[in-house]
Design a protein around this motif. Sequence first.
Motif, PDB file in Angstrom:
ATOM      1  N   LEU A  56       0.831  -1.202   0.000  1.00 57.28           N
ATOM      2  CA  LEU A  56       0.000   0.000   0.000  1.00 57.28           C
ATOM      3  C   LEU A  56       0.864   1.250   0.000  1.00 57.28           C
ATOM      4  O   LEU A  56       0.582   2.227  -0.716  1.00 57.28           O
ATOM      5  CB  LEU A  56      -0.916  -0.004   1.230  1.00 57.28           C
ATOM      6  CG  LEU A  56      -2.058  -1.020   1.229  1.00 57.28           C
ATOM      7  CD1 LEU A  56      -2.701  -1.078   2.610  1.00 57.28           C
ATOM      8  CD2 LEU A  56      -3.103  -0.673   0.181  1.00 57.28           C
ATOM      9  N   PHE A  64      -9.202   6.804   4.468  1.00 57.63           N
ATOM     10  CA  PHE A  64     -10.047   5.739   4.978  1.00 57.63           C
ATOM     11  C   PHE A  64     -11.321   6.331   5.549  1.00 57.63           C
ATOM     12  O   PHE A  64     -11.335   7.465   6.015  1.00 57.63           O
ATOM     13  CB  PHE A  64      -9.334   4.958   6.094  1.00 57.63           C
ATOM     14  CG  PHE A  64      -8.085   4.259   5.651  1.00 57.63           C
ATOM     15  CD1 PHE A  64      -6.859   4.914   5.643  1.00 57.63           C
ATOM     16  CD2 PHE A  64      -8.128   2.939   5.245  1.00 57.63           C
ATOM     17  CE1 PHE A  64      -5.705   4.270   5.236  1.00 57.63           C
ATOM     18  CE2 PHE A  64      -6.979   2.283   4.847  1.00 57.63           C
ATOM     19  CZ  PHE A  64      -5.760   2.951   4.832  1.00 57.63           C
ATOM     20  N   LEU A  99     -10.817   1.849   2.420  1.00 61.83           N
ATOM     21  CA  LEU A  99     -10.137   2.814   1.561  1.00 61.83           C
ATOM     22  C   LEU A  99     -11.167   3.611   0.778  1.00 61.83           C
ATOM     23  O   LEU A  99     -12.223   3.099   0.407  1.00 61.83           O
ATOM     24  CB  LEU A  99      -9.202   2.084   0.592  1.00 61.83           C
ATOM     25  CG  LEU A  99      -7.898   1.551   1.189  1.00 61.83           C
ATOM     26  CD1 LEU A  99      -7.244   0.574   0.227  1.00 61.83           C
ATOM     27  CD2 LEU A  99      -6.943   2.693   1.510  1.00 61.83           C
ATOM     28  N   LYS A 137      -8.337   4.301  -3.681  1.00 61.10           N
ATOM     29  CA  LYS A 137      -9.126   3.077  -3.601  1.00 61.10           C
ATOM     30  C   LYS A 137      -9.337   2.455  -4.973  1.00 61.10           C
ATOM     31  O   LYS A 137      -9.253   1.227  -5.133  1.00 61.10           O
ATOM     32  CB  LYS A 137     -10.496   3.376  -2.966  1.00 61.10           C
ATOM     33  CG  LYS A 137     -11.421   2.169  -2.908  1.00 61.10           C
ATOM     34  CD  LYS A 137     -12.801   2.548  -2.438  1.00 61.10           C
ATOM     35  CE  LYS A 137     -13.707   1.318  -2.347  1.00 61.10           C
ATOM     36  NZ  LYS A 137     -13.836   0.633  -3.654  1.00 61.10           N
ATOM     37  N   CYS A 157      -5.823  -2.904   6.189  1.00 60.14           N
ATOM     38  CA  CYS A 157      -6.580  -1.664   5.959  1.00 60.14           C
ATOM     39  C   CYS A 157      -7.240  -1.163   7.240  1.00 60.14           C
ATOM     40  O   CYS A 157      -7.271   0.046   7.507  1.00 60.14           O
ATOM     41  CB  CYS A 157      -7.622  -1.884   4.873  1.00 60.14           C
ATOM     42  SG  CYS A 157      -6.944  -2.057   3.199  1.00 60.14           S
TER      43      CYS A 157
END
Length: 386
Positions: free
Chosen positions: A81, A94, A101, A106, A137
Motif C-alpha cells: 500500500l 479511509f 479505503l 481506492k 486496511c
Amino acid sequence: MASPRAFTFKCSPSLAFSTKTLMDSKPRTLRSPFSCSTSGSPQREARLSDAVEGAITLQEWQGWGTTSPLPAMVTKIVEDLKALEKDIDAQMSFGGSGGKLQGDFKVQEDKKHRKTYQALGDSEQKLQFFAARQIACRLLGSRGYLCQKCWLPLEDCMCSNVTQSTLWHRMRFWLYMHPKDFLRQNNTGKLLWQVFGTEAATLCLFGISEHEEIMWNALKLAGKKNVWCLYPNKNAALKSVEDVFGQEPSPYLECTDTKTNEDGTLNFILIDGTWNNSVSIFSRLKDQATSVWGEADFPCISLATGVSAMHKLRPQPSWDRTCTAGAAIGLLSELQLLPEFSSFGFDKQAEALEDTLVILLEALTTRRVRMGRSITRKVRHMSGIC
C-alpha cells in the motif's frame, strides 16, 4: 442436579433504543498509533508518512489485543500500500464501516488487489490474502482514531470504566474472529480480553496463519476431550453445559493426564462474526480437526441463553441467538449452577463481563445521540442459518 437456566442481562434504561454503530464515513488522518484518550476525535484522512511511514510495529500490533507475532502477510500488504501510494502519487484515505479505503487511491488499489487475488493458486492462499488485506486496511484506517483497547473512537473510550476480573485458571476462551469483525466498534468479543486478559481470552483471526497455528498448538496440547465450540451445530447432536460437565465427580476436574501430555485446560472457542460468516469459520474448524485428530466431529455446546442486551444494537437472526460476550456470560452462568463447578467464582466472572457489556452499550448509544443519529433500528427479519 440443577438444570441450566436462561440468564438475563443488566441493561440501563438509556440502552432501550440501542442500535448498531458504525465508524464515521468522514475521512480520517493518521496520528499516534498508540493512543487511548478521551480527547476530541481527529479528522479521518490518512497519510502513511504520519506514522512511521506506514509501518506496523510489533508494539502497535499487540496493542490491539493480541500477543501473537506480527503476521507476515499483513506487513507485506502494508508495504504494498505504501509503495502504491508513491507510484501513483495519490494519498490514502479511509472511512466508513471498517476503515475502508476511499477516493482515487481506492480505485487504483482495488484493481491491483483483485489482480493479485485472481493470480493466487488455491483457496487457502486466497483466504489468507483476503484476511490480511482486511486487517491491514483496518489497522491503518484506525490509527489515531480508535482506542487500541476498547476499539471505540478516542473521545468515547470506555477503558477507565472497565473492571478486570480473573478467569478460573483451568479455563481459556478463544475468540475465533472473522477479519470483518476486527476493530469493529460494536464487536463484543473484545470485551473478554479487556476483562480477563489476553492469556485467558485469546484472539485468533480467521485466515491469519500465525494466529491459527497458536490456537491449534494449544488445542492439541489440551487434547480433544478438553475442547468445545460454543456453536449451535444442527448437523450434530447438541449437548448442553449440564450434559457435558454435569457428571459427579466431574472428569474435567481431575489432575493433568501426564501419560498423554495433555495440560487439562478447558478450551472454549467462540466464533466471532456474523452468522453467515460463522458457517465458514466453523467449517474451517472441522477441517483442521480432521487433520489434527483424524475426525471432523467437532464437539459443540448449545447454551440456554436469554435475550442479549446487544440484540437491538446488533440484531441476531432470531431472538434465541446472542452476541459473543453473551455466549461467554451464558457459559459461565450455567457452569456456576453445577455443584462441581460452583466454587470457582463463575458467577462473579460472568457479572464482570456483563457489566462491561452494559458499559459498551452505553458508550455506543451516547455516541449516536451526540452525533444526532437515530438510536432506533428496525429489526430485519432474517432466517436462522445455524
